[in-house]
Design a protein around this motif. Structure first.
Motif, short mmCIF file in Angstrom:
data_model
loop_
_atom_site.label_atom_id
_atom_site.label_comp_id
_atom_site.label_asym_id
_atom_site.label_seq_id
_atom_site.Cartn_x
_atom_site.Cartn_y
_atom_site.Cartn_z
N ASP A 58 0.83 -1.19 0.00
CA ASP A 58 0.00 0.00 0.00
C ASP A 58 0.87 1.25 0.00
OD1 ASP A 58 -2.45 -1.23 -0.07
OD2 ASP A 58 -2.67 -1.32 2.11
N THR A 59 0.58 2.16 -0.91
CA THR A 59 1.35 3.38 -1.06
C THR A 59 1.14 4.29 0.14
OG1 THR A 59 1.21 3.27 -3.46
CG2 THR A 59 1.63 5.44 -2.50
N ILE A 60 2.23 4.87 0.61
CA ILE A 60 2.18 5.95 1.60
C ILE A 60 2.29 7.26 0.83
CG2 ILE A 60 3.37 7.04 3.55
CD1 ILE A 60 4.40 4.22 4.29
N ALA A 61 1.26 8.09 0.92
CA ALA A 61 1.27 9.44 0.32
C ALA A 61 0.94 10.40 1.45
CB ALA A 61 0.27 9.54 -0.82
N ALA A 62 1.97 10.87 2.13
CA ALA A 62 1.81 11.57 3.41
C ALA A 62 2.28 13.01 3.27
CB ALA A 62 2.60 10.85 4.49
N SER A 63 1.33 13.93 3.23
CA SER A 63 1.65 15.34 3.04
C SER A 63 1.73 16.06 4.38
CB SER A 63 0.59 16.00 2.16
OG SER A 63 0.99 17.30 1.78
N GLY A 64 2.67 17.01 4.48
CA GLY A 64 2.80 17.80 5.70
C GLY A 64 3.11 16.94 6.89
N ASN A 65 2.40 17.17 7.99
CA ASN A 65 2.67 16.46 9.24
C ASN A 65 2.33 14.98 9.16
OD1 ASN A 65 3.53 16.61 12.06
ND2 ASN A 65 1.38 16.21 12.56
N HIS A 66 1.52 14.58 8.18
CA HIS A 66 1.22 13.15 8.03
C HIS A 66 2.49 12.34 7.75
CE1 HIS A 66 -3.28 13.86 6.83
NE2 HIS A 66 -3.06 13.99 8.12
N ALA A 67 3.52 12.97 7.20
CA ALA A 67 4.77 12.26 6.91
C ALA A 67 5.44 11.75 8.17
CB ALA A 67 5.73 13.19 6.17
N ASN A 68 5.04 12.26 9.32
CA ASN A 68 5.64 11.84 10.58
C ASN A 68 4.91 10.65 11.21
OD1 ASN A 68 7.69 13.87 10.64
ND2 ASN A 68 6.03 15.35 10.94
N THR A 69 3.92 10.11 10.51
CA THR A 69 3.31 8.83 10.86
C THR A 69 3.89 7.80 9.89
OG1 THR A 69 1.29 9.89 11.64
CG2 THR A 69 1.16 7.54 11.09
N LEU A 70 4.70 6.89 10.41
CA LEU A 70 5.53 6.06 9.54
C LEU A 70 4.73 5.24 8.54
CD1 LEU A 70 8.23 4.84 12.08
CD2 LEU A 70 8.32 6.79 10.53
N VAL A 116 11.74 19.79 19.22
CA VAL A 116 12.17 20.11 17.86
C VAL A 116 12.20 21.62 17.68
CG1 VAL A 116 11.54 19.92 15.42
CG2 VAL A 116 11.26 17.95 16.94
N PRO A 117 13.25 22.19 17.08
CA PRO A 117 13.25 23.61 16.76
C PRO A 117 12.00 23.99 15.97
CG PRO A 117 15.43 22.70 16.37
CD PRO A 117 14.53 21.54 16.67
N LYS A 118 11.44 25.13 16.28
CA LYS A 118 10.14 25.51 15.72
C LYS A 118 10.14 25.48 14.20
CE LYS A 118 6.45 28.90 16.37
NZ LYS A 118 6.06 30.16 17.07
N ARG A 119 11.27 25.86 13.57
CA ARG A 119 11.31 25.93 12.11
C ARG A 119 11.19 24.56 11.44
NH1 ARG A 119 16.61 25.99 13.79
NH2 ARG A 119 18.19 24.92 12.51
N PHE A 120 11.48 23.50 12.22
CA PHE A 120 11.43 22.15 11.67
C PHE A 120 10.12 21.41 11.97
CE2 PHE A 120 16.34 21.76 12.20
CZ PHE A 120 16.53 22.46 11.01
N ARG A 121 9.30 21.93 12.86
CA ARG A 121 8.11 21.17 13.29
C ARG A 121 7.16 20.96 12.11
NH1 ARG A 121 7.08 24.49 18.93
NH2 ARG A 121 9.13 23.97 19.85
N GLY A 122 6.68 19.71 12.02
CA GLY A 122 5.77 19.34 10.94
C GLY A 122 6.47 18.84 9.70
N ILE A 123 7.79 18.80 9.72
CA ILE A 123 8.55 18.31 8.56
C ILE A 123 8.91 16.84 8.78
CG2 ILE A 123 10.73 18.48 7.30
CD1 ILE A 123 10.72 21.46 7.82
#
Length: 515
Positions: free
Chosen positions: A298-310, A469-476
């Motif tokens: 199954d393809t993982i297509a995780a945009s924004g903060n969803h990318a942090n759910t493996l 996490v430094p604020k500039r990196f949060r959600g990446i």
């Protein structure tokens, strides 16, 4: 008691099958049977021998030598009901596919049996094949004058197309072929003096049959352990790919690359869609099905903060301008070998400064892991440790670790794993996580050898609510994953032509959207 239960189940299945036809009126008069069986033209020429049939005898011989004098059973598996009278697409068990060369959606219900050869000198086998003789049990096509031809929705030609004849299956695979109806009697032959093993969790009905035959013949001690040992050996057999398998892996990567380019073309449409992640998923899936057998997983297509759910496979979120989208996808080709590639893409075609900073840290970990994998005498686990050295160094530089990178890398440290919790590599092949039943000393602790195919996939996952996490990196969230084959000259990326650098990815997106 066991035989009674099996008979009861068979009768129940017949009753349920009969009820499935309550909605139709099935013609069954003798005149109709004669009529429907008449005036059919000649069948087209049968199949040619598969290229892989030149490689499967050595695989079967290698496995057979591990279990001399024992009967070895490898079910393909069977169809699984999706909804009422519709089934999921069939995909054979990997051990069966590896030993027969049958791929695609071929032969639900088939079983490969390796029977021990009593006196190899009496048989015309080469030395490598002298421990077992292979027989493939399957349901060949029926004649056009039979009721099965038009009335059997499981095997009938009107319903599922023309099946192969026994002769054609023999030509295709190079394996001796028998009808499935003879499987039970053949498995029972000489049991007690001959031991039997079956691959577990491939086909419940075949496992139940083997269990019954064992009980009838007093073979019950350590049966589960014996079956697990067969699964383990079949898994370990795939740790080293032959040249045909490596070619199939390269095909799978080529199709996967096409799928990623299709994603890039659809990114503008994804931005405006309420489920943009599914636009991305669908673009890849269509190409994988057009050019291969379909998805390897199954393809993982995780945009924004969803990318942090493996394992984000819901893919039900929007794709926003300015996001990174992490796409983990692999096409499975008709031979059932799959690629496994991850690219993290700037949705609007350009990385921000913060996104680039995280991305290049992960890319550096990728490159160092590949460099390490190319050194002589390196063990599989060393690839992960190399990537973690780079990850820990960057986390220390960003002030995120409570200790030095060196201390974090110790067994009692591991603070960096908060942001990189998974392993860096896994074997790849017929299964996306191939050879998973292999013993640790042959997998994690093994020295890399030519023919091994595996991933390199470090990442950094900075959740939007992680205050460390430094604020500039949060959600990446960033992961970069490539597929690698070990050669006599070192480890080589099969996926070298799929862009991975910041400049390469940005150029790739621009060119795909201009075409």
């Amino acid at each position: 008691m066991m035989s009674e239960n099996v008979n009861e189940n068979q009768e129940l299945n017949k009753e349920l099958e009969a009820r499935a036809h309550n909605r139709t009126q099935r013609p069954n008069g003798s005149a109709f049977r004669t009529f429907i069986g008449e005036d059919w033209g000649p069948r087209p020429q049968g199949p040619q021998r598969l290229e892989v049939a030149d490689f499967t005898p050595a695989r079967r011989a290698a496995l057979g030598r591990m279990f001399p004098g024992e009967r070895l059973v490898f079910p393909a598996g069977d169809l699984k009901v999706r909804s009422n009278d519709t089934d999921y697409r069939f995909r054979a068990h990997s051990a069966f596919a590896h030993l027969t060369g049958l791929g695609g959606e071929d032969e639900p219900g088939a079983v490969l049996v390796l029977n021990p050869i009593d006196d190899p000198s009496d048989l015309s086998h080469d030395a490598e094949s002298a421990t077992h003789e292979a027989t493939l049990y399957f349901h060949p096509r029926a004649s056009r004058s039979s009721e099965e031809f038009y009335a059997d929705s499981r095997h009938g030609e009107f319903w599922v197309g023309a099946r192969l004849s026994a002769e054609e299956m023999n030509t295709l695979t190079g394996i001796n072929v028998k009808h499935s109806d003879s499987l039970r009697d053949d498995l029972a032959k000489d049991l007690g003096s001959v031991q039997i093993r079956v691959i577990p969790q491939a086909d419940a009905a075949i496992e139940e049959l083997v269990k019954e035959l064992r009980q009838q013949n007093g073979i019950t001690e350590n049966a589960l352990h014996a079956d697990f040992a067969l699964a383990e050996a079949a898994s370990e057999l795939r740790l080293i790919k032959d040249e045909w398998e490596v070619r199939e892996m390269k095909k799978a990567v080529e199709v996967t690359a096409q799928g990623f380019t299709e994603i890039l073309k659809n990114l503008p449409r994804a931005i405006g869609h309420w489920r943009g992640e599914r636009v991305v998923e669908g673009a890849f899936g269509a190409k994988a099905r057009e050019e291969g057998n379909g998805l390897g997983y199954d393809t993982i297509a995780a945009s924004g903060n969803h990318a942090n759910t493996l394992h984000w496979i819901a893919n039900d979120g929007p794709v926003n301008d300015g996001d990174l989208i992490l796409v983990d996808a692999g096409a499975e080709v008709d031979s059932l070998y799959t690629a496994d590639i991850t690219r993290t893409l700037p949705v609007n075609g350009k990385f921000t400064d913060a996104q680039r900073e995280v991305y290049e840290a992960v890319l550096e970990a990728c490159e160092y892991a590949l460099e390490t994998a190319s050194k002589p005498g390196v063990r599989f686990r060393d690839v992960h440790f190399a990537a973690m050295e780079v990850i820990a160094k960057h986390l220390e530089n960003w002030g995120m670790l409570p200790v030095s990178a060196e201390e974090s890398l110790t067994t009692d440290g591991q603070y960096h794993r908060r942001w990189m919790p998974h392993g860096t590599s896994h074997h790849l092949g017929l299964d996306v996580h191939d050879c998973a039943q292999a013993k640790r000393e042959l997998y994690q602790d093994a020295v890399l050898e030519p023919g091994m195919v595996f991933t390199i996939e470090p990442g950094l996952y900075f959740r939007s609510d992680d205050l460390k996490v430094p604020k500039r990196f949060r959600g990446i969230g960033v992961r970069i994953e490539d597929d690698v084959v070990v050669t006599k000259d070192g480890a080589v990326r099969i996926s070298e032509n799929i862009p991975r650098t910041v400049a390469g990815v940005e150029k790739w997106i621009a060119e795909a959207q201009q075409s």
